[in-house]
Design an enzyme around this catalytic site. Structure first.
Site, mmCIF file in Angstrom:
data_model
loop_
_atom_site.group_PDB
_atom_site.id
_atom_site.type_symbol
_atom_site.label_atom_id
_atom_site.label_comp_id
_atom_site.label_asym_id
_atom_site.label_seq_id
_atom_site.Cartn_x
_atom_site.Cartn_y
_atom_site.Cartn_z
ATOM 1 N N GLY A 189 0.782 -1.342 -0.054
ATOM 2 C CA GLY A 189 -0.001 0.144 -0.151
ATOM 3 C C GLY A 189 0.992 1.363 -0.005
ATOM 4 C CB CYS A 190 3.697 2.356 2.002
ATOM 5 S SG CYS A 190 2.808 1.968 3.613
ATOM 6 C CB THR A 191 5.147 0.452 -2.586
ATOM 7 O OG1 THR A 191 6.138 -0.171 -1.787
ATOM 8 C CG2 THR A 191 5.911 0.624 -4.084
ATOM 9 C CB ALA A 214 5.633 6.211 -2.438
#
Length: 154
Positions: free
Chosen positions: A47-49, A52
């Site tokens: 999710g964070c990738t 970003a």
């Protein structure tokens, strides 16, 4: 530091945190520009990738609007440097291992994961105006659409 619920129209808490190269960066460095401040749980997680990369893809749009994008997590500067390099992230990633800004912005919360309860960073994005005042708070944002939503706000 007392955890407060932040409100639109109030001053955003200032902070100074190291970037991926270990240089100190303060929120107040960006007076006169809009700041998109987003807190996320961890570098290199799916999710964070995606979040970003979505910010990276929309980065020119933010620049055109004279807005700074800053991502904050508990990861180390070294982790941020690798993350930024791996995905070509053009914006600031700040390391908050001591949870200074994370707690000041009230994003350190109880999270349930597979029935286990633990403390962690809740994915949250803040839009801060040119005078350092909170303009918008987006809680529990979706990684894929967050950047576009914020860009639409600007």
């Amino acid at each position: 530091m007392e955890e407060t619920m932040l409100e639109i129209g109030k001053k955003a808490p200032d902070f100074t945190l190291p970037d991926k190269d270990g240089n100190p960066v303060s929120l107040s460095d960006f007076r006169g520009r809009k700041v998109v401040l987003y807190f996320y749980p961890k570098d290199n997680t799916p999710g964070c990738t995606r979040q970003a990369c979505a910010f990276a893809a929309a980065y020119d749009g933010f620049r055109e609007k004279n807005a700074v994008v800053i991502g904050v997590s508990r990861d180390s500067a070294v982790s941020h440097a690798k993350f930024a390099e791996k995905y070509g992230l053009p914006f600031l990633l700040l390391s908050d291992a001591e949870l200074t800004a994370i707690k000041a912005y009230g994003v350190w919360q109880e999270k349930k994961n597979y029935g286990k309860v633990s403390m962690g960073v809740v994915r949250t994005t803040f839009l801060i105006d040119e005078n350092g005042v909170l303009e918008k708070i987006m809680r529990k944002v979706k990684p894929d659409t967050n950047a576009a939503e914020i860009l639409a706000e600007l």
